[in-house]
Scaffold this motif. Structure first.
Motif, PDB file in Angstrom:
ATOM      1  N   HIS A 170       0.697  -1.222  -0.072  1.00  0.00           N
ATOM      2  CA  HIS A 170      -0.059  -0.032  -0.006  1.00  0.00           C
ATOM      3  C   HIS A 170       0.586   1.291   0.149  1.00  0.00           C
ATOM      4  O   HIS A 170       0.450   2.335   0.412  1.00  0.00           O
ATOM      5  CB  HIS A 170      -0.949  -0.124   1.241  1.00  0.00           C
ATOM      6  N   ARG A 172       2.350   4.225  -2.104  1.00  0.00           N
ATOM      7  CA  ARG A 172       1.613   4.803  -3.124  1.00  0.00           C
ATOM      8  C   ARG A 172       2.605   5.201  -4.270  1.00  0.00           C
ATOM      9  O   ARG A 172       3.990   5.620  -4.315  1.00  0.00           O
ATOM     10  CB  ARG A 172       0.996   6.091  -2.853  1.00  0.00           C
ATOM     11  N   HIS A 175       0.123   9.049  -8.362  1.00  0.00           N
ATOM     12  CA  HIS A 175      -0.650  10.103  -7.698  1.00  0.00           C
ATOM     13  C   HIS A 175      -1.704  10.883  -8.671  1.00  0.00           C
ATOM     14  O   HIS A 175      -2.278  11.662  -8.193  1.00  0.00           O
ATOM     15  CB  HIS A 175       0.265  11.053  -7.007  1.00  0.00           C
ATOM     16  N   HIS A 186      -7.800   2.950  -1.275  1.00  0.00           N
ATOM     17  CA  HIS A 186      -7.232   3.988  -1.843  1.00  0.00           C
ATOM     18  C   HIS A 186      -6.885   3.761  -3.115  1.00  0.00           C
ATOM     19  O   HIS A 186      -6.885   2.587  -3.838  1.00  0.00           O
ATOM     20  CB  HIS A 186      -5.744   4.296  -0.895  1.00  0.00           C
ATOM     21  N   GLY A 188      -3.769   4.354  -6.204  1.00  0.00           N
ATOM     22  CA  GLY A 188      -2.401   4.334  -6.674  1.00  0.00           C
ATOM     23  C   GLY A 188      -1.299   3.342  -5.985  1.00  0.00           C
ATOM     24  O   GLY A 188      -0.220   3.610  -6.144  1.00  0.00           O
ATOM     25  N   CYS A 189      -1.918   2.504  -4.916  1.00  0.00           N
ATOM     26  CA  CYS A 189      -1.080   1.456  -4.309  1.00  0.00           C
ATOM     27  C   CYS A 189      -0.296   0.516  -5.354  1.00  0.00           C
ATOM     28  O   CYS A 189      -0.628   0.180  -6.357  1.00  0.00           O
ATOM     29  CB  CYS A 189      -1.766   0.742  -3.363  1.00  0.00           C
TER      30      CYS A 189
END
Length: 311
Positions: A170, A172, A175, A186, A188-189
């Motif tokens: 996780h 990132r 972005h 979330h 962009g991981c």
């Protein structure tokens, strides 16, 4: 014939449970594999799910037990409270909270039991017996359906203050507004770009074919441009994420296990290029990224070492 002081080790996934009798030096002398339904426990109450886990593990362990077994070590997917053996939570079984996994099994089996996160167990196994052997500091990454991480610092496994250290998957790596959605909620991981699931998904988007990841690998090795580009891209994203971890930790050895290392010849160059591009100059060209020397036994052997580490 086994020696006194053998350890029982368990490596647990959502659909499979591996148990092994392990002697000193990491020698597996007996092993059993059992299909489980742990991935389908989310519909049960917390009490019923916990009991099902304890019953499944204890029943699978009993054929391997005798007076020479000194304890059981377990690698389990989830977050543990330090070295307590208490499972704070597990993403795949969300109703479990503060589940006393080690204590419950210890009572059932009448022996010491230690439990820890499965990726951290893989790190322990690699540092004890594999490609990271002899390293005081080691970052280990597990590549599979998801991406996990385990950390050895100053020759000790590091869990963090609440058992959630090294959630590597996780970190990132994208972005932009259109960054991919990860299972954690979330965007962009690295897990959304470089896991086995992500590789299969990205190939389907490009080709229109939904294939298992191993088939995507095979096509890449046969020269399929789309498949090769996706695997090399996964390596680039992994390299970026590793760079962020190295900038924080300043360690020089990274090991990787899991089915994805079957594509190592395509993954490794793109990982190294991205890693060195993202590191600050004094760190560049000082970090080694190595494939596991233990194949799929890193987690199992790490679990066997929990009795030594007491974590």
């Amino acid at each position: 014939m086994t020696n006194a002081g053998d350890v029982l080790a368990a490596d647990i996934g959502g659909t499979n449970l591996r148990l092994a009798r392990v002697q000193a030096g990491g020698h597996i002398v007996q092993e059993v594999r059992v299909q489980t339904q742990f991935s389908q426990l989310s519909g049960l109450s917390s009490e019923a799910a916990a009991q099902a886990i304890v019953n499944t593990i204890s029943q699978a362990a009993k054929p391997l037990l005798d007076v020479n077994i000194i304890g059981l070590g377990i690698g389990f997917p989830g977050f543990f409270m330090g070295d307590s053996g208490i499972l704070a939570s597990s993403p795949n079984i969300p109703q479990l909270h503060n589940f006393k996994l080690a204590e419950s099994l210890s009572q059932q089996l009448s022996m010491p039991v230690f439990a820890q996160n499965d990726a951290l167990c893989a790190a322990i196994g690699e540092q004890s017996f594999g490609a990271g052997k002899g390293m005081n500091n080691l970052l280990h990454i597990t590549l599979g359906t998801g991406i996990g991480g385990g950390l050895i610092l100053n020759n000790q496994p590091y869990t963090g203050e609440s058992g959630m250290a090294m959630e590597f998957g996780h970190l990132r790596v994208e972005h932009d507004d259109d960054a991919r959605l990860c299972g954690c909620g979330h965007h962009g991981c690295v897990e959304a770009y470089a896991s086995a699931t992500a590789i299969s998904t990205r190939y389907a988007e490009i080709s229109g074919e939904k294939l298992e990841t191993k088939v995507v690998f095979e096509r890449a090795m046969q020269g399929n441009k789309e498949a090769k580009a996706i695997i090399e891209s996964a390596g680039t994203y992994l390299g970026r994420a590793i760079a962020e971890a190295i900038k924080l930790l300043d360690i020089h050895t990274v090991t990787i296990s899991g089915g994805l290392i079957g594509a190592w010849d395509m993954l490794h160059p793109s990982m190294m290029n991205a890693l060195n591009a993202q590191l600050i100059p004094p760190q560049q060209n000082k970090v080694r990224i190595l494939p596991s020397a233990l194949k799929d036994n890193a987690g199992l052997l790490g679990a066997s070492s929990l009795i030594k580490y007491r974590v």
